[in-house]
Design a protein around this motif. Structure first.
Motif, short mmCIF file in Angstrom:
data_model
loop_
_atom_site.label_atom_id
_atom_site.label_comp_id
_atom_site.label_asym_id
_atom_site.label_seq_id
_atom_site.Cartn_x
_atom_site.Cartn_y
_atom_site.Cartn_z
N LYS A 8 0.65 -0.78 0.14
CA LYS A 8 0.40 0.27 0.35
C LYS A 8 0.92 1.22 -0.36
CE LYS A 8 -3.96 2.17 0.05
NZ LYS A 8 -3.07 3.93 -0.30
N GLU A 9 2.20 1.62 0.61
CA GLU A 9 2.41 1.96 0.75
C GLU A 9 3.58 2.54 -0.39
OE1 GLU A 9 3.19 4.57 3.46
OE2 GLU A 9 5.41 5.92 2.53
N ILE A 50 9.06 7.58 16.02
CA ILE A 50 10.04 8.08 14.48
C ILE A 50 12.23 8.21 14.84
CG2 ILE A 50 11.83 10.89 14.27
CD1 ILE A 50 8.52 11.36 13.87
N GLU A 94 11.86 4.46 11.71
CA GLU A 94 11.61 5.11 10.57
C GLU A 94 13.09 5.74 10.45
OE1 GLU A 94 9.30 8.74 10.59
OE2 GLU A 94 9.62 9.01 8.38
N ALA A 138 15.56 3.33 8.78
CA ALA A 138 14.92 3.06 7.51
C ALA A 138 15.36 4.16 6.62
CB ALA A 138 12.75 2.90 7.11
N TYR A 141 15.69 -3.21 5.40
CA TYR A 141 14.98 -1.22 4.88
C TYR A 141 13.44 -1.85 5.30
CZ TYR A 141 12.64 2.24 2.23
OH TYR A 141 12.30 3.32 1.72
N MET A 162 10.93 -0.55 7.43
CA MET A 162 9.85 -0.14 7.07
C MET A 162 8.30 -0.96 7.62
SD MET A 162 9.68 2.85 5.82
CE MET A 162 7.59 2.47 4.67
N PHE A 216 7.74 0.32 11.64
CA PHE A 216 6.95 1.65 10.97
C PHE A 216 5.98 2.19 11.19
CE2 PHE A 216 6.82 6.56 10.49
CZ PHE A 216 6.36 6.29 8.45
N LEU A 217 5.38 0.84 9.54
CA LEU A 217 4.11 1.78 9.02
C LEU A 217 3.22 1.22 9.66
CD1 LEU A 217 4.46 0.08 5.35
CD2 LEU A 217 4.39 2.68 5.86
N ARG A 257 3.09 3.42 13.08
CA ARG A 257 2.77 4.51 12.70
C ARG A 257 0.53 3.99 12.40
NH1 ARG A 257 0.69 6.67 7.51
NH2 ARG A 257 0.39 9.51 7.67
N LEU A 302 -2.41 5.83 14.99
CA LEU A 302 -3.37 7.21 13.53
C LEU A 302 -5.37 5.96 14.22
CD1 LEU A 302 -2.07 7.93 10.30
CD2 LEU A 302 -1.56 9.21 12.12
#
Lengths: 483, 117
Positions: free
Chosen positions: A28-29, A227, A231, A234, A297, A301, A304-305, A308, A312
């Motif tokens: 999706k990213e 972060i 992140e 990454a 990586y 990621m 991180f995703l 996040r 949210l």
């Protein structure tokens, strides 16, 4: 659909079914970043020419620049997939992906056309994103967006720089205003003129507490942790990957060839060219050091995703307390001012939402010769929205319970006459049970409701109504219709 | 600092030059930017510029080319925007790039290749 396309769709469906949630999140990213890259290249091709266009396209599709994320995520997914055929199948299944597709959220009917032209200052503001426009029936509403105004002023050079997170803008973010125009009012019946005669209401809204804003201080620690860990990892990996596209002859050759292909591609072919070049990239052998960086990586990621998304989601389930003032301009009867307190929060671990309102409405002026209270009515209402769970190919059903109590302290005015309707003061109670049935992926929702009321505004008799409707998310619908 | 062939991201720098990176015109951005220079990093707020003095020679010489990255996190599911400006010696080029969040994109990293003259 011919048999080849059907096979491609089926194969990609199978591959996607096999794809883990992790790969789906990373995919999706990649899809989002890739769509942005494609849109930007098309923009350069349509707004620039010659060497300026070539330089801009090279800059955009380059490890030095904004697009290394696209290249790196492509390689992450390639290394996670068994074969290149599967990657091509996934890419092929995205033939209906619309570049620059708008968000698919939102519901309700909207009109495709506006009656008459938008007055120039409003049109300029709408065009520049300073305000947004919506229409329901004969009422057109303009919402003023303070941050949108700031961005529009910045884009046109009226202000040098801005941030929506300074103390002043944090305050402005809590505010919104809208003005509604009834096109049936005024001298140009049915035509929108935007003059004062057509103003039917003005609304001002302020958030007192908004824990649904992801930048609320309550989430600051979460962002810092996110972060500072995954992140950051990454970012370091991506930084170290950049120069491989200069130093490795195979990758460098691919990059130059891909840039030339994009420079010569027509705007209509940019999407397919990008996707083909990325498919070629995914098949290339990688130096060992780079392969390790890509794998790391991908892990960073994913973490991180995931984190996040969780942050949210927590924000989306936060509570809100806000106040609202509406000035309703009436025809032939006194204007009304409504003061409302709104509170919303979630329950059932964030799966369900509950909203409550309390309001008081006053007459702005007391007509001469009428013995009326300044206070016109008080209202209390509450609503709970409970998702019932997903049914495959249909979507998530939502059950809504809502109730409203209104105390009318005087008889009501008949619309547009200035005359009081006798025997209308008193209590009104309304209850509604609604089931919303979505048709998954189409933007169509079917609400079915039953409403019970002891009376209406003007008639003191009990009222039971069943309603059935269809709502359309036009963005989603149009995205399906485009070839 | 000069742009190479008009590129915003391939930059020519001089020995001893101090470059500065500034994030501005921010909408729906988390107030922390990650800067990475040749694999190492501080984390700064968006309001604070990143500066670095580059060395071509000496014991603290930087690799040629070097890579500088700035990574921004979007705080919301859509609508994010920022501007990144990179500048060096007064009177020379400034690299300015505006970026709009693509769909529900989570973050964006801009990478700059710095080559010594």
């Amino acid at each position: 659909m011919n048999s080849v396309k059907l096979m491609t769709v089926m194969l990609s469906f199978l591959v996607l079914c096999r794809a883990s949630p992790a790969q789906t999140q990373t995919s999706k990213e990649l899809q989002d970043q890739e769509a942005g890259l494609i849109a930007q290249i098309i923009s350069y091709k349509t707004t620039k020419t010659g060497s300026a266009m070539e330089a801009a396209v090279r800059d955009e599709f380059s490890p030095a620049g904004p697009s290394l994320g696209v290249l790196a995520l492509t390689l992450v997914l390639a290394r996670a997939k068994p074969t290149a055929t599967d990657i091509q199948a996934i890419e092929g299944a995205r033939t209906d992906k619309q570049v620059g597709t708008a968000s698919s959220t939102g519901s309700g009917t909207t009109s495709l056309t506006t009656k008459g032209s938008v007055p120039s200052i409003l049109g300029l503001a709408v065009e520049n994103g300073a305000i947004t426009q919506s229409q329901s029936g004969t009422t057109i509403t303009f919402d003023a967006n303070p941050i949108g105004i700031m961005k529009a002023l910045g884009n046109h050079g009226f202000i040098q720089s801005y941030s929506d997170d300074t103390p002043t803008t944090r305050f402005l973010r809590r505010l919104s205003f809208d003005v509604s125009f009834d096109t049936n009012r005024g001298n140009s019946n049915g035509t929108f003129t935007g003059d004062a005669q057509q103003v039917s209401s003005f609304d001002a809204h302020a958030d007192i507490r908004n824990k649904r804003d992801p930048r609320n201080p309550a989430y600051q620690k979460g962002w810092s942790t996110l972060i500072g860990t995954s992140e950051r990892g990454a970012a370091i990996d991506e930084n170290k990957i950049v120069l491989f596209f200069s130093t490795d002859p195979v990758l460098h050759s691919w990059l130059l060839s891909a840039q030339e292909a994009l420079i010569t591609a027509a705007p209509a072919n940019v999407q397919s060219t990008v996707q083909n070049q990325l498919a070629d990239l995914s098949k290339l052998p990688l130096p060992d050091k780079m392969a390790k960086l890509i794998d790391d990586y991908g892990s960073q990621m994913l973490a991180f995703l995931s984190n996040r998304d969780a942050l949210l989601k927590a924000a989306a389930n936060g509570s809100i307390i806000s106040v609202d003032y509406t000035d309703n301009r009436q025809v032939q009867s006194p204007d009304l001012s409504t003061f409302k307190l709104i509170a919303a929060t979630s329950f059932m671990n964030g799966k369900a939402d509950v909203t409550a309102n309390a309001s008081a409405t006053i007459l702005n002026t007391l007509p001469a010769g009428m013995n009326l209270n300044r206070l016109h009515d008080v209202q209390f209402s509450a609503q709970a929205d409970i998702p019932l769970g997903q049914i495959q190919q249909i979507g998530s059903f939502v059950l809504t319970f809502s109730g409203l109590y209104e105390r009318l302290l005087d008889n009501n005015f008949a619309q547009g006459t200035g005359m009081l309707v006798p025997n209308t003061e008193g209590d009104m109670a309304v209850g509604q049970l609604k089931l919303t049935i979505p048709v998954k992926g189409t933007g169509v929702n079917v609400p079915i409701s039953v409403t019970f009321a002891n009376r209406t505004d003007l008639i003191k008799e009990s009222d039971v109504r069943a309603n059935f409707g269809v709502t359309f998310d036009l963005d989603t619908l149009f995205s399906k219709l485009k070839p | 600092m000069k742009k190479i062939a008009g590129s915003n991201f391939n930059l020519q720098v001089s020995d001893g030059e101090t470059i500065s990176v500034q994030i501005s015109n921010t909408i729906k951005i988390v107030n922390q930017v990650i800067y990475v220079f040749n694999g190492s990093d501080p984390v700064l707020s968006t309001s604070q510029p990143y500066t670095r003095t580059l060395h071509k020679t000496g014991t603290d010489a930087d690799p040629d080319p070097s890579v500088l990255s700035a990574r921004v996190t979007f705080s919301d599911a859509s609508g994010g925007h920022f501007r990144i400006s990179v500048s060096g010696k007064a009177g020379e080029d400034t690299s300015v790039y505006d970026y709009d969040q693509a769909g529900s994109q989570a973050s964006e990293q801009l990478n700059y290749i710095l080559s010594f003259s």
